[in-house]
Design an enzyme around this catalytic site. Structure first.
Site, PDB file in Angstrom:
ATOM      1  N   GLY A  79      -1.413  -3.878  -1.551  1.00  0.00           N
ATOM      2  CA  GLY A  79      -1.343  -5.247  -0.777  1.00  0.00           C
ATOM      3  C   GLY A  79      -1.877  -6.270  -1.512  1.00  0.00           C
ATOM      4  CB  CYS A  80      -3.668  -9.474  -0.173  1.00  0.00           C
ATOM      5  SG  CYS A  80      -4.561 -10.755  -0.834  1.00  0.00           S
TER       6      CYS A  80
END
Length: 166
Positions: free
Chosen positions: A10-11
């Site tokens: 993800g981020c």
């Protein structure tokens, strides 16, 4: 011995923030892995045209932090069943993945994930493979949560300070 692995969860701000809290991490940099275009910008990656994935390049000292612990901790902070998203971040750039340039390490990663999968009823969709390329993200992304302690993060960074369960 120092090892390097590339983790997409993800981020990349949170993945870096989490792993930077662990003993044995020698260096971490965030960037874009497996891009179809050379040196993509953040905007290009977010547009989806690059097929790049936000990734943490993690260099660790294996005598202090071994590969199995790195992988166990990685799976503790991602949703391995989420296809092209983690937390509130949606898009192919947020898919989960584990990449390496070392074929022996790749074998260990495959065995670890197969063993992990055997205990689960749902299918893990985390990519595993040889790293094709890695381009450093813009400087404002590096150590973002150190510079912006109240920045958005889908990961509990303090979990890095707790011992692994089980």
């Amino acid at each position: 011995m120092q090892q390097t692995i590339y983790l997409a969860g993800g981020c990349f701000w949170g993945v870096q923030g989490y792993f930077d809290r662990l003993k044995g991490v020698m260096e971490s940099q965030v960037g874009y892995a497996n891009s179809k275009i050379e040196s993509p910008t953040y905007e290009q990656v977010c547009s989806g045209i690059t097929n790049a994935v936000e990734t943490l390049k993690l260099t660790f000292e294996e005598t202090i932090l071994n590969l199995e612990e790195v992988l166990t901790r990685f799976f503790s902070i991602i949703d391995p069943f989420a296809l092209n998203y983690q937390g509130n971040d949606i898009g192919t750039q947020y898919r989960s993945g584990i990449y390496t340039q070392d074929s022996k390490m790749l074998d260990v990663i495959h065995k670890f994930v197969e063993s992990y999968q055997a205990r689960l009823s749902r299918k893990i969709v985390t990519e595993i493979g040889i790293l094709e390329n890695f381009y450093l993200a813009e400087s404002y992304h590096q150590k973002y949560l150190v510079k912006n302690p109240h920045g958005y993060c889908h990961i509990d960074l303090n979990a890095a300070l707790r011992p692994l369960m089980g």
